[in-house]
Design a protein around this motif. Structure first.
Motif, PDB file in Angstrom:
ATOM      1  N   SER A 297       0.817  -1.221   0.000  1.00  0.00           N
ATOM      2  CA  SER A 297       0.000   0.000   0.000  1.00  0.00           C
ATOM      3  C   SER A 297       0.847   1.266   0.000  1.00  0.00           C
ATOM      4  O   SER A 297       0.368   2.355  -0.308  1.00  0.00           O
ATOM      5  N   GLU A 298       2.140   1.148   0.344  1.00  0.00           N
ATOM      6  CA  GLU A 298       3.007   2.333   0.390  1.00  0.00           C
ATOM      7  C   GLU A 298       3.432   2.820  -0.985  1.00  0.00           C
ATOM      8  O   GLU A 298       3.736   3.992  -1.184  1.00  0.00           O
ATOM      9  N   GLU A 299       3.439   1.909  -1.939  1.00  0.00           N
ATOM     10  CA  GLU A 299       4.002   2.228  -3.265  1.00  0.00           C
ATOM     11  C   GLU A 299       3.292   3.403  -3.931  1.00  0.00           C
ATOM     12  O   GLU A 299       3.906   4.232  -4.585  1.00  0.00           O
ATOM     13  N   LYS A 300       1.979   3.485  -3.767  1.00  0.00           N
ATOM     14  CA  LYS A 300       1.197   4.507  -4.464  1.00  0.00           C
ATOM     15  C   LYS A 300       1.137   5.840  -3.706  1.00  0.00           C
ATOM     16  O   LYS A 300       0.573   6.810  -4.181  1.00  0.00           O
ATOM     17  N   ILE A 301       1.695   5.893  -2.508  1.00  0.00           N
ATOM     18  CA  ILE A 301       1.597   7.117  -1.708  1.00  0.00           C
ATOM     19  C   ILE A 301       2.637   8.130  -2.183  1.00  0.00           C
ATOM     20  O   ILE A 301       3.842   7.865  -2.174  1.00  0.00           O
ATOM     21  N   ALA A 302       2.159   9.277  -2.599  1.00  0.00           N
ATOM     22  CA  ALA A 302       3.055  10.293  -3.181  1.00  0.00           C
ATOM     23  C   ALA A 302       4.113  10.755  -2.193  1.00  0.00           C
ATOM     24  O   ALA A 302       5.212  11.132  -2.572  1.00  0.00           O
ATOM     25  N   LYS A 303       3.764  10.716  -0.902  1.00  0.00           N
ATOM     26  CA  LYS A 303       4.705  11.218   0.104  1.00  0.00           C
ATOM     27  C   LYS A 303       5.619  10.128   0.662  1.00  0.00           C
ATOM     28  O   LYS A 303       6.311  10.333   1.645  1.00  0.00           O
ATOM     29  N   ASN A 304       5.601   8.954   0.040  1.00  0.00           N
ATOM     30  CA  ASN A 304       6.459   7.867   0.519  1.00  0.00           C
ATOM     31  C   ASN A 304       7.931   8.213   0.294  1.00  0.00           C
ATOM     32  O   ASN A 304       8.304   8.666  -0.789  1.00  0.00           O
ATOM     33  N   THR A 305       8.761   8.008   1.319  1.00  0.00           N
ATOM     34  CA  THR A 305      10.164   8.451   1.217  1.00  0.00           C
ATOM     35  C   THR A 305      11.144   7.327   0.865  1.00  0.00           C
ATOM     36  O   THR A 305      12.316   7.603   0.611  1.00  0.00           O
ATOM     37  N   ALA A 306      10.678   6.071   0.834  1.00  0.00           N
ATOM     38  CA  ALA A 306      11.595   4.971   0.529  1.00  0.00           C
ATOM     39  C   ALA A 306      12.195   5.138  -0.867  1.00  0.00           C
ATOM     40  O   ALA A 306      13.381   4.879  -1.088  1.00  0.00           O
ATOM     41  N   LYS A 307      11.367   5.601  -1.811  1.00  0.00           N
ATOM     42  CA  LYS A 307      11.901   5.728  -3.175  1.00  0.00           C
ATOM     43  C   LYS A 307      12.953   6.828  -3.278  1.00  0.00           C
ATOM     44  O   LYS A 307      13.801   6.796  -4.166  1.00  0.00           O
ATOM     45  N   LEU A 308      12.922   7.791  -2.356  1.00  0.00           N
ATOM     46  CA  LEU A 308      13.980   8.810  -2.338  1.00  0.00           C
ATOM     47  C   LEU A 308      15.323   8.163  -2.010  1.00  0.00           C
ATOM     48  O   LEU A 308      16.359   8.507  -2.581  1.00  0.00           O
ATOM     49  N   LEU A 309      15.295   7.221  -1.057  1.00  0.00           N
ATOM     50  CA  LEU A 309      16.528   6.502  -0.687  1.00  0.00           C
ATOM     51  C   LEU A 309      17.051   5.720  -1.884  1.00  0.00           C
ATOM     52  O   LEU A 309      18.244   5.698  -2.159  1.00  0.00           O
ATOM     53  N   ASN A 310      16.129   5.096  -2.601  1.00  0.00           N
ATOM     54  CA  ASN A 310      16.518   4.290  -3.754  1.00  0.00           C
ATOM     55  C   ASN A 310      17.138   5.147  -4.863  1.00  0.00           C
ATOM     56  O   ASN A 310      17.997   4.691  -5.608  1.00  0.00           O
ATOM     57  N   LEU A 311      16.714   6.403  -4.946  1.00  0.00           N
ATOM     58  CA  LEU A 311      17.263   7.316  -5.949  1.00  0.00           C
ATOM     59  C   LEU A 311      18.681   7.769  -5.601  1.00  0.00           C
ATOM     60  O   LEU A 311      19.475   8.065  -6.482  1.00  0.00           O
ATOM     61  N   SER A 312      18.979   7.836  -4.303  1.00  0.00           N
ATOM     62  CA  SER A 312      20.252   8.416  -3.862  1.00  0.00           C
ATOM     63  C   SER A 312      21.321   7.396  -3.477  1.00  0.00           C
ATOM     64  O   SER A 312      22.484   7.540  -3.837  1.00  0.00           O
ATOM     65  N   LEU A 313      20.926   6.404  -2.694  1.00  0.00           N
ATOM     66  CA  LEU A 313      21.914   5.482  -2.125  1.00  0.00           C
ATOM     67  C   LEU A 313      22.454   4.507  -3.173  1.00  0.00           C
ATOM     68  O   LEU A 313      21.697   3.972  -3.982  1.00  0.00           O
ATOM     69  N   SER A 314      23.752   4.259  -3.121  1.00  0.00           N
ATOM     70  CA  SER A 314      24.349   3.315  -4.069  1.00  0.00           C
ATOM     71  C   SER A 314      23.961   1.876  -3.718  1.00  0.00           C
ATOM     72  O   SER A 314      23.852   1.029  -4.597  1.00  0.00           O
ATOM     73  N   GLY A 315      23.780   1.589  -2.423  1.00  0.00           N
ATOM     74  CA  GLY A 315      23.403   0.237  -1.990  1.00  0.00           C
ATOM     75  C   GLY A 315      22.034   0.249  -1.353  1.00  0.00           C
ATOM     76  O   GLY A 315      21.918   0.432  -0.134  1.00  0.00           O
ATOM     77  N   CYS A 316      20.985   0.107  -2.168  1.00  0.00           N
ATOM     78  CA  CYS A 316      19.617   0.145  -1.634  1.00  0.00           C
ATOM     79  C   CYS A 316      18.693  -0.605  -2.577  1.00  0.00           C
ATOM     80  O   CYS A 316      18.781  -0.444  -3.796  1.00  0.00           O
ATOM     81  N   GLN A 317      17.830  -1.444  -2.021  1.00  0.00           N
ATOM     82  CA  GLN A 317      16.791  -2.063  -2.848  1.00  0.00           C
ATOM     83  C   GLN A 317      15.478  -2.126  -2.085  1.00  0.00           C
ATOM     84  O   GLN A 317      15.463  -2.265  -0.863  1.00  0.00           O
ATOM     85  N   ILE A 318      14.393  -1.981  -2.838  1.00  0.00           N
ATOM     86  CA  ILE A 318      13.054  -2.033  -2.266  1.00  0.00           C
ATOM     87  C   ILE A 318      12.385  -3.314  -2.738  1.00  0.00           C
ATOM     88  O   ILE A 318      12.351  -3.599  -3.941  1.00  0.00           O
ATOM     89  N   ILE A 319      11.859  -4.094  -1.787  1.00  0.00           N
ATOM     90  CA  ILE A 319      11.133  -5.315  -2.125  1.00  0.00           C
ATOM     91  C   ILE A 319       9.728  -5.184  -1.563  1.00  0.00           C
ATOM     92  O   ILE A 319       9.551  -4.920  -0.372  1.00  0.00           O
ATOM     93  N   LYS A 320       8.738  -5.343  -2.419  1.00  0.00           N
ATOM     94  CA  LYS A 320       7.345  -5.175  -1.981  1.00  0.00           C
ATOM     95  C   LYS A 320       6.770  -6.516  -1.548  1.00  0.00           C
ATOM     96  O   LYS A 320       7.037  -7.544  -2.176  1.00  0.00           O
ATOM     97  N   GLY A 321       5.980  -6.485  -0.470  1.00  0.00           N
ATOM     98  CA  GLY A 321       5.341  -7.716  -0.022  1.00  0.00           C
ATOM     99  C   GLY A 321       4.880  -7.634   1.414  1.00  0.00           C
ATOM    100  O   GLY A 321       4.876  -6.562   2.026  1.00  0.00           O
TER     101      GLY A 321
END
Length: 198
Positions: free
Chosen positions: A37-61
């Motif tokens: 449910s977090e993926e569609k939230i415009a204010k979610n900050t996890a994707k910001l980490l994924n844009l910046s950090l060299s070692g970061c991955q997001i797994i949904k579930g």
């Protein structure tokens, strides 16, 4: 009509935050377990980490089947960021030897309720040590209301963790969060904005 999204940051073009993205080279790998449910939230900050950090991955579930990656992480050097009674405090100087061994940081991305649900359904997480903080930095993330005083956004929690574990400068990550807040509030009426940013 669907909004046009930026190909890079995946925010709408009017809230694109690419100009504030800086590459951050982190040594500790960050694995974000994201509630769907977090993926569609415009204010979610996890994707910001994924844009910046060299070692970061997001797994949904939500459970063991979704988070198969947990079986391949090194047990001795992987930690889960979660404030339970057994948690090692990252800001406790007596734990500095423990911190130097950390190679992987698992973070659950979701509301407290959803994070707890993931924890209950994902028994693979029980094998890892948990970490937390004694002193929380003041949250800058005013645009998403949290029910608990000790709530930090996912970005803030990860930035503070990496600062304590590997002395990573959190400024580029916080600047990105500030840009998100600025873009998400730019079209709000002043009285609404004041309520959020007070």
């Amino acid at each position: 009509m669907a909004r046009t999204l930026c190909n890079n940051c995946n925010f709408s073009l009017s809230t694109c935050i690419c100009s504030a993205v800086k590459d951050v080279n982190n040594h500790v790998n960050v694995i974000i377990l994201q509630h769907p449910s977090e993926e569609k939230i415009a204010k979610n900050t996890a994707k910001l980490l994924n844009l910046s950090l060299s070692g970061c991955q997001i797994i949904k579930g939500e459970n063991n089947n979704d988070f198969d990656i947990l079986k391949s992480l090194p047990l001795e050097t992987t930690v889960l960021l979660y404030p339970n009674e057994q948690a090692i405090n990252l800001d406790d100087k007596a734990q500095s030897a423990e911190l130097s061994k950390i190679t992987h940081l698992i973070v659950i991305d979701g509301t407290w309720k959803k994070a707890y649900k993931i924890l209950q359904l994902t028994t693979l997480l029980n094998q890892f040590k948990t970490i937390s903080f004694k002193q929380l930095p003041k949250s800058r993330y005013a645009i998403r209301k949290a029910p608990r005083a000790d709530s930090l956004s996912t970005l803030e929690a990860v930035a503070h963790s990496l600062f304590l574990i590997e002395q990573l400068n959190p400024a580029p990550l916080y600047n990105l969060l500030d840009e998100l807040i600025q873009k998400q509030t730019q079209h709000m009426p002043e009285h609404v904005k004041a309520r959020y940013l007070a």
